[in-house]
Design an enzyme around this catalytic site. Structure first.
Site, PDB file in Angstrom:
ATOM      1  N   TYR A 167     104.293   0.671  90.441  1.00 30.35           N
ATOM      2  CA  TYR A 167     105.036   1.486  89.472  1.00 30.35           C
ATOM      3  C   TYR A 167     105.696   0.594  88.419  1.00 30.35           C
ATOM      4  O   TYR A 167     105.587   0.846  87.210  1.00 30.35           O
ATOM      5  CB  TYR A 167     106.097   2.316  90.203  1.00 30.35           C
ATOM      6  N   SER A 205     111.033   2.654  82.197  1.00 29.53           N
ATOM      7  CA  SER A 205     111.964   2.879  83.310  1.00 29.53           C
ATOM      8  C   SER A 205     112.802   1.626  83.491  1.00 29.53           C
ATOM      9  O   SER A 205     112.414   0.540  83.028  1.00 29.53           O
ATOM     10  CB  SER A 205     111.155   3.142  84.585  1.00 29.53           C
TER      11      SER A 205
HETATM   12  P1  NDP Z   1     108.728  14.955  87.232  1.00 29.37           P
HETATM   13  O1  NDP Z   1     107.926  14.724  88.462  1.00 29.37           O
HETATM   14  O2  NDP Z   1     109.774  15.999  87.255  1.00 29.37           O
HETATM   15  O3  NDP Z   1     107.766  15.209  85.991  1.00 29.37           O
HETATM   16  C1  NDP Z   1     106.566  14.496  85.831  1.00 29.37           C
HETATM   17  C2  NDP Z   1     105.751  15.204  84.796  1.00 29.37           C
HETATM   18  O4  NDP Z   1     104.528  14.465  84.599  1.00 29.37           O
HETATM   19  C3  NDP Z   1     105.375  16.626  85.206  1.00 29.37           C
HETATM   20  O5  NDP Z   1     105.553  17.474  84.111  1.00 29.37           O
HETATM   21  C4  NDP Z   1     103.908  16.493  85.559  1.00 29.37           C
HETATM   22  O6  NDP Z   1     103.212  17.696  85.205  1.00 29.37           O
HETATM   23  C5  NDP Z   1     103.468  15.384  84.640  1.00 29.37           C
HETATM   24  N1  NDP Z   1     102.221  14.780  85.089  1.00 29.37           N
HETATM   25  C6  NDP Z   1     101.972  14.083  86.218  1.00 29.37           C
HETATM   26  N2  NDP Z   1     100.667  13.756  86.277  1.00 29.37           N
HETATM   27  C7  NDP Z   1     100.087  14.276  85.161  1.00 29.37           C
HETATM   28  C8  NDP Z   1      98.764  14.300  84.650  1.00 29.37           C
HETATM   29  N3  NDP Z   1      97.743  13.717  85.291  1.00 29.37           N
HETATM   30  N4  NDP Z   1      98.543  14.933  83.479  1.00 29.37           N
HETATM   31  C9  NDP Z   1      99.558  15.537  82.820  1.00 29.37           C
HETATM   32  N5  NDP Z   1     100.822  15.541  83.249  1.00 29.37           N
HETATM   33  C10 NDP Z   1     101.071  14.920  84.413  1.00 29.37           C
HETATM   34  O7  NDP Z   1     109.374  13.526  86.893  1.00 29.37           O
HETATM   35  P2  NDP Z   1     110.193  12.985  85.619  1.00 29.37           P
HETATM   36  O8  NDP Z   1     110.496  14.063  84.686  1.00 29.37           O
HETATM   37  O9  NDP Z   1     111.289  12.172  86.164  1.00 29.37           O
HETATM   38  O10 NDP Z   1     109.130  11.979  84.980  1.00 29.37           O
HETATM   39  C11 NDP Z   1     108.870  11.882  83.604  1.00 29.37           C
HETATM   40  C12 NDP Z   1     108.715  10.420  83.223  1.00 29.37           C
HETATM   41  O11 NDP Z   1     109.957   9.750  83.369  1.00 29.37           O
HETATM   42  C13 NDP Z   1     107.721   9.647  84.078  1.00 29.37           C
HETATM   43  O12 NDP Z   1     106.953   8.804  83.243  1.00 29.37           O
HETATM   44  C14 NDP Z   1     108.632   8.798  84.975  1.00 29.37           C
HETATM   45  O13 NDP Z   1     107.994   7.628  85.417  1.00 29.37           O
HETATM   46  C15 NDP Z   1     109.764   8.515  84.006  1.00 29.37           C
HETATM   47  N6  NDP Z   1     111.017   8.079  84.619  1.00 29.37           N
HETATM   48  C16 NDP Z   1     111.747   8.932  85.407  1.00 29.37           C
HETATM   49  C17 NDP Z   1     112.913   8.514  86.001  1.00 29.37           C
HETATM   50  C18 NDP Z   1     113.714   9.390  86.906  1.00 29.37           C
HETATM   51  O14 NDP Z   1     114.612   8.878  87.587  1.00 29.37           O
HETATM   52  N7  NDP Z   1     113.461  10.673  86.949  1.00 29.37           N
HETATM   53  C19 NDP Z   1     113.421   7.136  85.787  1.00 29.37           C
HETATM   54  C20 NDP Z   1     112.597   6.338  84.929  1.00 29.37           C
HETATM   55  C21 NDP Z   1     111.453   6.812  84.362  1.00 29.37           C
HETATM   56  P3  NDP Z   1     102.038  18.386  86.070  1.00 29.37           P
HETATM   57  O15 NDP Z   1     102.211  17.956  87.489  1.00 29.37           O
HETATM   58  O16 NDP Z   1     102.270  19.854  85.844  1.00 29.37           O
HETATM   59  O17 NDP Z   1     100.785  17.894  85.421  1.00 29.37           O
END
Ligand code: NDP
Length: 251
Positions: free
Chosen positions: A160, A147
């Site tokens: 984070y 990130s």
């Molecule tokens: P979302 O909240 O939309 O997606 C997060 C995903 O992570 C979901 O599919 C969720 O699936 C999954 N997840 C969370 N906990 C678990 C777990 N214990 N096991 C399996 N899956 C898990 O957020 P983003 O798409 O934005 O996030 C994706 C990545 O991008 C993250 O690592 C985030 O830190 C990173 N990121 C995002 C940014 C942004 O601005 N959006 C900026 C920088 C980095 P489920 O709950 O169904 O398990």
């Protein structure tokens, strides 16, 4: 004239954690549209199953496997099933993550633990699951998600940012170690992208502030295009790091 398909995406088997929403879902859609086989992991099974059904219905190849990345055995099962079903794994996208911002003085120890378990240990479990196959294949690509917070810390984002800094460091260590096996490594550092991520914030006032910040967020396909760019390079080109932001993001 070359007749082969040069996209370097079509036909690849790509395992994606956190494929139930946001960046993971957008990447599954784009890569599937470009001919990749996608293996989707997340806890919300209904979401990944619906996505797999949709992609399969549209002529793609997709498989949904319930996965909690805080359990190493579940991440191993996700990757093992991909290899058993499709014969190999070309790309491991360690994308699952959460961002429950809060100042340290609020002592949200449960949030800290979950963030470390998913954002750091989940990535390590993904590496552990994919690496043995990629070593054997003498080919593969591990893509981790850091990130802007991996490059900059701000009040409220200490834990984070620490996890995302860890992802940068793990990715660079991995990059150096896997040279003998012809494995590519990429770490992607997005700025604000419109996803469900702010929903993981458990403090209402902080959540409101972050939602305001996220008004500038760009669509999730911006991330999917960066993944496609890294994947689509010729095999001897290793895109190690990509940092991108909305054009009007200051931080
Ligand atoms: P979302 O909240 O939309 O997606 C997060 C995903 O992570 C979901 O599919 C969720 O699936 C999954 N997840 C969370 N906990 C678990 C777990 N214990 N096991 C399996 N899956 C898990 O957020 P983003 O798409 O934005 O996030 C994706 C990545 O991008 C993250 O690592 C985030 O830190 C990173 N990121 C995002 C940014 C942004 O601005 N959006 C900026 C920088 C980095 P489920 O709950 O169904 O398990």
């Amino acid at each position: 004239m070359m007749s082969e398909n040069n996209s370097n995406i079509a036909g690849k088997v790509v395992v994606i954690t956190g494929a139930s929403s946001g960046l993971g879902e957008a990447t599954a859609r784009r890569l599937s549209a470009e001919g990749a086989t996608v293996v989707l992991g997340a806890r919300r099974v209904d979401r990944i199953q619906a996505l797999a059904d949709e992609l399969n219905g549209g002529g793609g190849k997709a498989l949904a496997i319930p996965t909690d990345v805080t359990h190493a055995n579940q991440v191993k099962r996700l990757v093992d099933t991909a290899v058993q079903t499709y014969g190999r794994i070309d790309v491991m996208l360690n994308n699952a993550g959460l961002m429950p911002h809060s100042p340290l003085e609020r002592l949200k120890i449960d949030d800290w633990n979950r963030t470390i378990d998913v954002n750091i240990k989940g990535v390590l479990y993904g590496i552990a699951a994919a690496l043995p196959y990629m070593k054997q294949q003498k080919a593969g690509h591990i893509i981790n998600v850091s990130s802007v917070a991996g490059h900059k810390v701000r009040p409220g984002s200490a834990v984070y940012a620490a996890t995302k800094t860890a992802v940068l460091v793990i990715s660079e260590g991995l990059r150096q170690e896997v040279k003998p096996y012809n494995i590519r490594t990429t770490v992607l550092s997005p700025g604000a992208v419109a996803t469900e991520l702010p929903n993981s914030i458990t403090e209402p006032d902080i959540a409101e502030n972050v939602r305001k910040l996220y008004e500038m967020a760009i669509p999730a396909d911006s991330f999917a295009r960066a993944v496609a760019f890294a994947m689509s390079q010729p095999d001897d080109v290793d895109i190690n790091e990509i940092l991108f932001r909305p054009t009007n993001q200051e931080l």
